[in-house]
Design an enzyme around this catalytic site. Structure first.
Site, short mmCIF file in Angstrom:
data_model
loop_
_atom_site.label_atom_id
_atom_site.label_comp_id
_atom_site.label_asym_id
_atom_site.label_seq_id
_atom_site.Cartn_x
_atom_site.Cartn_y
_atom_site.Cartn_z
N CYS A 42 0.82 -1.11 0.18
CA CYS A 42 -0.04 -0.12 0.02
C CYS A 42 0.92 1.26 -0.18
O CYS A 42 0.68 2.25 -0.86
CB CYS A 42 -0.95 0.14 1.19
SG CYS A 42 -1.90 1.29 1.36
N CYS A 47 -1.61 1.39 -2.92
CA CYS A 47 -2.64 2.84 -2.92
C CYS A 47 -1.97 4.25 -2.67
O CYS A 47 -2.59 4.98 -3.56
CB CYS A 47 -3.30 2.69 -1.54
SG CYS A 47 -3.33 1.06 -0.56
N LYS A 50 -0.12 5.52 -5.93
CA LYS A 50 -1.11 5.38 -6.94
C LYS A 50 -2.18 6.70 -7.02
O LYS A 50 -2.34 7.43 -7.91
CB LYS A 50 -1.88 4.19 -6.96
CG LYS A 50 -3.15 3.93 -7.83
CD LYS A 50 -4.41 4.22 -7.45
CE LYS A 50 -4.82 3.87 -6.11
NZ LYS A 50 -5.98 2.59 -6.05
N TYR A 178 -9.62 -3.41 -11.37
CA TYR A 178 -9.37 -1.82 -10.79
C TYR A 178 -8.09 -1.19 -11.09
O TYR A 178 -7.97 -0.23 -11.14
CB TYR A 178 -9.93 -1.85 -9.33
CG TYR A 178 -8.96 -2.07 -8.17
CD1 TYR A 178 -8.27 -1.14 -7.82
CD2 TYR A 178 -8.74 -3.55 -7.79
CE1 TYR A 178 -7.38 -1.35 -6.46
CE2 TYR A 178 -7.95 -3.80 -6.52
CZ TYR A 178 -7.27 -2.57 -6.15
OH TYR A 178 -6.14 -2.89 -5.07
N GLU A 182 -7.38 2.09 -13.44
CA GLU A 182 -6.72 3.34 -12.71
C GLU A 182 -5.53 3.64 -13.39
O GLU A 182 -5.36 4.96 -13.56
CB GLU A 182 -6.46 2.83 -11.08
CG GLU A 182 -7.73 2.78 -10.09
CD GLU A 182 -7.36 2.24 -8.90
OE1 GLU A 182 -8.21 2.57 -7.91
OE2 GLU A 182 -6.35 1.74 -8.55
N HIS A 436 -27.19 21.47 -1.03
CA HIS A 436 -27.25 22.07 -2.46
C HIS A 436 -26.37 23.31 -2.65
O HIS A 436 -26.12 24.28 -1.72
CB HIS A 436 -28.61 22.77 -2.60
CG HIS A 436 -28.87 23.15 -3.78
ND1 HIS A 436 -29.15 22.28 -5.40
CD2 HIS A 436 -29.02 24.38 -4.50
CE1 HIS A 436 -29.22 22.97 -6.19
NE2 HIS A 436 -29.30 24.31 -5.83
N GLU A 441 -26.26 15.39 -3.32
CA GLU A 441 -27.80 15.63 -3.06
C GLU A 441 -28.84 14.71 -3.58
O GLU A 441 -29.79 14.29 -3.28
CB GLU A 441 -27.97 16.93 -2.94
CG GLU A 441 -28.23 17.40 -4.38
CD GLU A 441 -28.44 18.85 -4.67
OE1 GLU A 441 -29.51 19.39 -4.17
OE2 GLU A 441 -27.69 19.77 -5.16
C1 FAD Z 1 -1.42 -0.86 -7.48
C2 FAD Z 1 -2.12 -1.16 -6.41
C3 FAD Z 1 -2.85 -0.08 -5.80
C4 FAD Z 1 -3.75 -0.52 -4.94
N1 FAD Z 1 -4.86 0.50 -4.59
C5 FAD Z 1 -5.38 0.18 -3.15
C6 FAD Z 1 -6.32 1.32 -2.97
O1 FAD Z 1 -6.43 2.29 -3.34
N2 FAD Z 1 -7.04 0.79 -1.52
C7 FAD Z 1 -6.89 -0.26 -0.99
O2 FAD Z 1 -7.55 -0.35 0.00
N3 FAD Z 1 -5.95 -1.22 -1.49
C8 FAD Z 1 -5.33 -1.05 -2.32
N4 FAD Z 1 -4.37 -1.88 -2.72
C9 FAD Z 1 -4.32 -3.27 -2.27
C10 FAD Z 1 -3.29 -3.02 -0.85
O3 FAD Z 1 -2.17 -2.43 -1.37
C11 FAD Z 1 -3.40 -4.63 -0.27
O4 FAD Z 1 -4.74 -4.91 0.04
C12 FAD Z 1 -2.68 -4.15 1.17
O5 FAD Z 1 -1.44 -3.73 1.04
C13 FAD Z 1 -2.62 -5.78 1.91
O6 FAD Z 1 -1.97 -5.57 2.99
P1 FAD Z 1 -1.00 -6.78 3.34
O7 FAD Z 1 -0.76 -6.60 4.91
O8 FAD Z 1 -1.81 -8.00 3.25
O9 FAD Z 1 0.31 -7.02 2.35
P2 FAD Z 1 1.38 -6.00 1.93
O10 FAD Z 1 1.08 -4.56 2.25
O11 FAD Z 1 1.68 -6.63 0.56
O12 FAD Z 1 2.75 -6.38 2.76
C14 FAD Z 1 3.39 -7.59 2.56
C15 FAD Z 1 4.72 -7.45 2.88
O13 FAD Z 1 5.19 -8.69 3.30
C16 FAD Z 1 6.55 -8.67 2.61
N5 FAD Z 1 7.04 -10.02 2.56
C17 FAD Z 1 6.40 -11.02 1.48
N6 FAD Z 1 7.02 -12.08 2.00
C18 FAD Z 1 7.91 -11.91 2.76
C19 FAD Z 1 8.76 -13.06 3.54
N7 FAD Z 1 8.78 -14.23 2.97
N8 FAD Z 1 9.48 -12.35 4.53
C20 FAD Z 1 9.48 -11.29 4.77
N9 FAD Z 1 8.77 -10.32 4.23
C21 FAD Z 1 8.07 -10.61 3.23
C22 FAD Z 1 6.38 -7.98 1.58
O14 FAD Z 1 7.70 -7.47 0.95
C23 FAD Z 1 5.53 -6.73 1.94
O15 FAD Z 1 6.19 -5.52 2.36
C24 FAD Z 1 -3.64 -1.66 -4.06
C25 FAD Z 1 -2.72 -2.75 -4.54
C26 FAD Z 1 -1.93 -2.56 -5.58
C27 FAD Z 1 -1.05 -3.26 -6.31
#
Ligand code: FAD
Length: 470
Positions: A42, A47, A50, A178, A182, A436, A441
């Site tokens: 994110c 997010c 973006k 999405y 975007e 308004h 609205e």
């Molecule tokens: C282009 C794009 C736009 C988006 N826009 C939106 C939006 O507008 N609004 C919204 O709500 N969501 C949006 N999302 C989705 C949102 O980013 C994810 O839902 C959110 O980041 C999920 O959080 P998470 O904690 O599951 O994983 P992540 O935030 O992906 O974090 C996972 C972390 O784990 C780390 N990792 C992975 N494997 C390992 C490992 N084995 N050892 C150590 N570290 C590891 C990764 O490097 C990463 O930093 C978007 C996603 C993308 C790709």
């Protein structure tokens, strides 16, 4: 049995950071391991960057709209490297804030990849192992390009697009979800010639049909060339350009090909299978309502569970897990009625059921809908439309879905989601005084029903087009 830590979190993204902070705040000895950059998808490549690019792109509309309001704007120039540098400064600042918050909470941060060994052990890439009373897998998801394309190595994913050294003047986007729309919307505004191809017959599968059609028209208005039922079959580098063959027999040249066809949970090579953790067919960790896997000491939140793949959901589930494990809190996170947005221009904001989903769930569904020219478009002459739609269960009179295509739809839907979550009836919206002149609205002034769908004969009605009471 004594463990090195109470909680070992793998992944410092939205879900992992929140769980680690809350756990440590509740006195649990906590480690979080991160293999890339603190903040996760994110903050680093989702997010946040973006939305910054979306803001940048909207100045193009402002410049062209200004004329109708009496302004003369000179030739505007856009500098991509300057935007990328500014974006990088902001996400680095945010990443540092996340890091400081972890430190302040007393969480140990290890910047290495981590893998699960068994129910209570984790191995770090540097060779260190740790035992943990609980393990939280919060590793998110990664872009999953369509494997059928030959020369896929020439394509980029959303991971790379934020940091391109040169602006992609000719951009081919593969996918209709999405993230794909975007990028299409924002790059077209920044000045790229955007062609978007997708297997489906329209953008945004799973969204309300009227929003899909409305957005398709708005993308075309922004200059995006949409090609449906079509995918690249081969990408070849020819000098500085990419030559792309399409499944419809056509071929085109592009500076970059962005594959945005979906994301896959990050479970590969994580040792989960050998630890006995059940994965589903998509490779996601199967968890119960409180985010625990079939191995009682291994938990998972966020995109790696492939439930509702949005940042606020990952955060809420991470918080709830830490509260439960280390604070005895029994609350279960409700994944229904999660408001969400698509940050195209105009935006889509949605909460609850689509018309088609409601028609399957309820006996009789009433649809209220409006399709209008926003006030700003009267003088700007931009030609854009706004669409608002309320989906109502006729028996309870409750609003069970709301869908908005228009400027600030993301902001409107956030507020409307509160009312819908509280069980608002259509009459409650009607009784609410309008503000308004606003676009919002319309949400409280839609008196005339656009359609009534009865389950017995819903076929065809639930996918009917826009503009029934336009
Ligand atoms: C282009 C794009 C736009 C988006 N826009 C939106 C939006 O507008 N609004 C919204 O709500 N969501 C949006 N999302 C989705 C949102 O980013 C994810 O839902 C959110 O980041 C999920 O959080 P998470 O904690 O599951 O994983 P992540 O935030 O992906 O974090 C996972 C972390 O784990 C780390 N990792 C992975 N494997 C390992 C490992 N084995 N050892 C150590 N570290 C590891 C990764 O490097 C990463 O930093 C978007 C996603 C993308 C790709």
């Amino acid at each position: 049995m004594a463990f090195d830590v109470d909680l070992f979190v793998i992944g410092a993204g939205s879900g992992g950071v929140r769980a680690a902070r809350i756990a440590a705040g509740r006195g649990a000895k906590t480690i979080v391991a991160e293999e890339f950059r603190v903040g996760g998808t994110c903050v680093i490549r989702g997010c946040v960057p973006k939305k910054l690019l979306v803001y940048a792109s909207r100045f193009a509309d402002d410049f062209s709209d200004a004329e109708g309001f009496g302004w003369s704007v000179g030739a505007a120039r856009f500098d991509w490297p300057r935007l990328v540098a500014a974006k990088e400064r902001e996400i680095s600042r945010l990443s540092a804030v996340y890091r400081a918050n972890l430190e302040e909470a007393g969480v140990e941060l290890i910047e290495e990849r981590a893998e699960v060994i068994d129910a209570h052990h984790v191995r770090l890439a540097g060779g260190r192992t740790a035992s943990a009373r609980h393990i939280l897998v919060a590793t998110g998801a990664r872009p999953e390009p369509p494997r059928s394309i030959a020369g896929l190595e020439h394509a980029i994913s959303s991971n790379e697009i934020f940091d391109l050294a040169t602006f992609p003047k000719r951009l081919l986007i593969v996918g209709g979800g999405y993230i794909a729309v975007e990028f299409a919307s924002l790059f077209a505004r920044l000045g790229a010639d955007v062609i978007q191809v997708m297997r489906a017959g329209n953008v945004l599968r799973g969204f309300d049909e009227d929003m899909r059609q409305g957005l398709r028209d708005e993308l075309r208005r922004a200059g995006v060339e949409l090609r449906f039922g079509c995918l690249p079959t081969r990408i070849e580098r020819r000098g500085a350009a990419l030559h792309v063959a399409l499944s419809d027999g056509d071929a085109l040249e592009a500076d970059q090909v962005l594959a945005a066809t979906g994301r896959k949970p990050n479970t590969k090579g994580m040792g989960l299978e050998s630890a006995g953790v059940a994965l589903d067919a998509a490779g996601a960790i199967v968890v119960d309502r409180v985010s625990t896997s079939n191995v009682p000491s291994i938990h998972a939140v966020g995109d790696v569970t492939n439930r509702v793949n949005l940042t606020p959901v990952a955060i809420r589930d991470g918080q709830a897990l830490a509260d439960r494990l280390f604070g005895g809190d029994k609350r279960v996170v409700d994944h229904d009625n999660v408001a969400h947005a698509v940050f195209t221009t105009p935006e889509i904001g949605a909460v609850g059921l689509t018309e088609a989903e409601a028609a399957e769930r309820y006996e009789v569904v009433d649809i209220y809908e409006t399709n209008f020219k926003p006030m700003k478009a009267t003088l700007s002459g931009s030609g854009e439309r706004a669409i608002m739609k309320l989906v109502v269960d006729a028996a309870s009179e409750r609003v069970v879905g709301a869908h908005i295509l228009g400027h600030e739809a993301s902001e409107m839907i956030q507020i409307l989601a509160v009312a819908i979550r509280m069980g608002a009836r259509k009459a409650d919206l009607d009784a609410t005084m309008a503000v308004h002149p606003t676009a919002a609205e319309e949400l409280v002034t839609m008196r005339r029903r656009a359609a009534r769908i009865e389950r017995a004969n819903s076929a065809g009605r639930a996918t009917a087009g826009t503009g029934r009471n336009a």
